[in-house]
Design an enzyme around this catalytic site. Structure first.
Site, PDB file in Angstrom:
ATOM      1  N   GLY A   2       0.826  -1.214   0.000  1.00 58.68           N
ATOM      2  CA  GLY A   2       0.000   0.000   0.000  1.00 58.68           C
ATOM      3  C   GLY A   2       0.855   1.256   0.000  1.00 58.68           C
ATOM      4  N   TYR A  35      -8.689   0.847  17.406  1.00 61.44           N
ATOM      5  CA  TYR A  35      -9.812  -0.013  17.811  1.00 61.44           C
ATOM      6  C   TYR A  35      -9.494  -1.510  17.666  1.00 61.44           C
ATOM      7  CZ  TYR A  35     -11.068   0.239  12.797  1.00 61.44           C
ATOM      8  OH  TYR A  35     -11.053   0.186  11.427  1.00 61.44           O
ATOM      9  N   ARG A  90      -4.395 -10.175  -1.304  1.00 62.31           N
ATOM     10  CA  ARG A  90      -5.408 -11.206  -1.004  1.00 62.31           C
ATOM     11  C   ARG A  90      -5.080 -12.534  -1.678  1.00 62.31           C
ATOM     12  NH1 ARG A  90     -11.148  -8.466  -2.517  1.00 62.31           N
ATOM     13  NH2 ARG A  90     -10.528  -6.315  -2.158  1.00 62.31           N
ATOM     14  N   PRO A 111      -7.008   8.895  13.934  1.00 65.74           N
ATOM     15  CA  PRO A 111      -7.400   9.441  12.632  1.00 65.74           C
ATOM     16  C   PRO A 111      -6.352  10.338  11.962  1.00 65.74           C
ATOM     17  CG  PRO A 111      -8.844  10.250  14.396  1.00 65.74           C
ATOM     18  CD  PRO A 111      -7.922   9.267  15.024  1.00 65.74           C
ATOM     19  N   ILE A 112      -6.029   9.979  10.733  1.00 66.94           N
ATOM     20  CA  ILE A 112      -5.131  10.767   9.871  1.00 66.94           C
ATOM     21  C   ILE A 112      -5.921  11.001   8.592  1.00 66.94           C
ATOM     22  CG2 ILE A 112      -2.843  10.881   8.805  1.00 66.94           C
ATOM     23  CD1 ILE A 112      -2.509   9.884  11.620  1.00 66.94           C
ATOM     24  N   ARG A 148     -14.069   6.606   3.044  1.00 68.35           N
ATOM     25  CA  ARG A 148     -14.842   5.411   3.377  1.00 68.35           C
ATOM     26  C   ARG A 148     -15.348   5.394   4.817  1.00 68.35           C
ATOM     27  NH1 ARG A 148     -10.563   3.858  -0.061  1.00 68.35           N
ATOM     28  NH2 ARG A 148     -11.349   2.797  -1.924  1.00 68.35           N
ATOM     29  N   GLY A 192       1.680   3.214  -2.328  1.00 66.82           N
ATOM     30  CA  GLY A 192       1.403   4.236  -3.346  1.00 66.82           C
ATOM     31  C   GLY A 192       0.571   5.396  -2.854  1.00 66.82           C
ATOM     32  N   ARG A 247      -2.393  -2.944  -5.751  1.00 66.74           N
ATOM     33  CA  ARG A 247      -3.078  -3.396  -6.970  1.00 66.74           C
ATOM     34  C   ARG A 247      -2.924  -2.413  -8.120  1.00 66.74           C
ATOM     35  NH1 ARG A 247      -8.739  -3.731  -4.098  1.00 66.74           N
ATOM     36  NH2 ARG A 247      -7.833  -1.760  -3.409  1.00 66.74           N
TER      37      ARG A 247
END
Ligand SMILES: CC/C=C\C/C=C\CC/C=C/C=C/C(=O)SCCNC(=O)CCNC(=O)[C@H](O)C(C)(C)COP(=O)(O)OP(=O)(O)OC[C@H]1O[C@@H](n2cnc3c(N)ncnc32)[C@H](O)[C@@H]1OP(=O)(O)O
Ligand SMILES: NC(=O)C1=CN([C@@H]2O[C@H](COP(=O)(O)OP(=O)(O)OC[C@H]3O[C@@H](n4cnc5c(N)ncnc54)[C@H](OP(=O)(O)O)[C@@H]3O)[C@@H](O)[C@H]2O)C=CC1
Length: 340
Positions: free
Chosen positions: A71, A204, A124, A247-248, A256, A73, A96
């Site tokens: 991740g 969390y 995945r 949170p960032i 989302r 990118g 991806r």
């Protein structure tokens, strides 16, 4: 809080909790319009906590080191890649979307002068992971740093989730981390090469959280995976640490998790430091944990959340919203009470 609201009436208290229902109404009052324009409102105390974002370690800290970031990118992954690259690492970023990876690689290497290799990978899929790691080994060798950062998430009432929705998130977060860690870990062990692994989870992961149940379950699993391997693979020269960010404001997360932009203000009100975190702050912590300055750090789980988790956990913390006058009244009532 309920008692205080009854004493002073809800109108006079400017509390996020007391106003939560009207906020939710506002949230859905805009139909399907996506409101992404909310300002990053800071609380006044945020002036005491300026975010320093530039790489804090010494230049060259990662010279002759290879770092693999899933991740890498976008968002936090891009920030961590930039910081490691600035400090001398040769980075491999995997996800991806190859076009996004290529653009990020170009942007970062043009600024740092160090190579960044984009490699397409769907975490995945174990075969895709194997092909990615084969390519990395072929191009730059086995990594010294492995950051499991790729994730999927969205808010949804759990009763609306299909089996495939659960699978999309848990396959990415938990299985993806396992496929990457097992594939690279086995090769490192065979080559007798040490490395620092880092997993990005969330605050969390400890508590669980409604409305992101698959993510909470998968992140808790990732933490169990890391902690298990701290014990088992230390003897092979591998160490494992965990960062739990609060949170960032990245596009991937906020589009989302706060699709209308209305939760941001509520979030900031419950962060004692009075502001959201920044990508650079996460990147500096990640760089430290993956560097040789942290050689003796394995099994650490570090929350970096401006105090949000502690604020949400404390039974009486909402009393920070009570005014001096209200305290005068309450103290008088308490002092008048005699016996039980
Ligand atoms: C209020 C607080 C606000 C902010 C708080 C901030 C911080 C607090 C802590 C934050 C933690 C953050 C953790 C994160 O992980 S953020 C990272 C977010 N980034 C991403 O998610 C990037 C990657 N995501 C994706 O690619 C997609 O979003 C997805 C859905 C995860 C995967 O996409 P894919 O194309 O592979 O899958 P689909 O085929 O689209 O969907 C699979 C399956 O899921 C169902 N689905 C999809 N979206 C929803 C939805 N919104 N609600 C319900 N169900 C959904 C979809 O319908 C599919 O199921 P089936 O129809 O096949 O049954
Ligand atoms: N931002 C925040 O407030 C917080 C974020 N986090 C965590 O930080 C990390 C980064 O999140 P953030 O930067 O905010 O969000 P992003 O959406 O920007 O990052 C998620 C990355 O994961 C990649 N990814 C998703 N699915 C796959 C897949 N199947 N295979 C390979 N890569 C995949 C995406 O790339 P692509 O689409 O190209 O595959 C993307 O680059 C995540 O682990 C998240 O859980 C934790 C707490 C708070």
């Amino acid at each position: 809080v309920k008692i205080i609201i009854r004493i002073f009436d809800a109108e006079s208290l400017s509390t996020s909790n007391a106003l939560f229902t009207p906020c939710l109404l506002q949230l859905f009052g805009n139909g399907t319009a996506v409101l992404r324009k909310s300002d990053d409102d800071r609380a006044p105390q945020a002036r005491f906590f300026p975010p320093l974002q530039e790489p804090m370690l010494l230049p060259g800290t990662f010279k002759n080191k290879v770092a693999f970031i899933t991740g890498g990118g976008t968002g936090l992954g891009k920030g961590m890649t930039f910081t490691l690259s600035s400090l001398g690492a040769e980075c491999v970023i995997a996800s991806r979307n190859l076009d996004v990876l290529k653009a990020t690689a170009e942007e970062i290497s043009s600024q740092t002068g160090n190579k960044v290799h984009p490699v397409q990978c769907n975490v995945r899929d174990p075969d895709s992971v194997k092909a990615t790691v084969d390519q990395m080994v072929n191009d730059v060798g086995l990594p010294d740093v492995v950051i499991n950062n790729a994730a999927g998430n969205f808010i949804s009432p759990s009763e609306r989730l299909s089996a495939n929705a659960w699978k999309a998130i848990t396959d990415t977060v938990l299985n993806g981390t396992a496929y990457i860690t097992l594939d690279i870990g086995k090769r490192l062990i065979a080559a007798q090469k040490g490395a620092a692994f880092l997993c990005i989870t969330t605050i969390y992961a400890d508590s669980g959280s409604g409305f992101v149940m698959p993510s909470a379950s998968a992140k808790a699993g990732v933490e169990a995976l890391c902690k298990s391997l701290v014990a088992e693979w230390g003897r092979y020269g591998l160490r494992f640490n965990i960062i739990q960010p609060g949170p960032i404001k990245t596009k991937g997360a906020f589009s989302r998790l706060d699709p209308t932009g209305k939760f941001e203000k509520l979030m900031i009100e419950r962060i004692p430091v009075g502001r959201l975190g920044t990508v650079g702050e996460i990147a500096n912590l990640a760089a430290y944990l993956c560097s040789d300055y942290a050689s003796w750090v394995s099994g650490a789980t570090i929350k970096i959340d401006g105090g949000e988790y502690s604020f949400m956990a404390g039974e009486f913390n909402s009393l920070s919203l009570v005014t001096k006058e209200q305290w005068d009244v309450m103290e008088a009532i308490i002092r008048q009470t005699k016996g039980s």
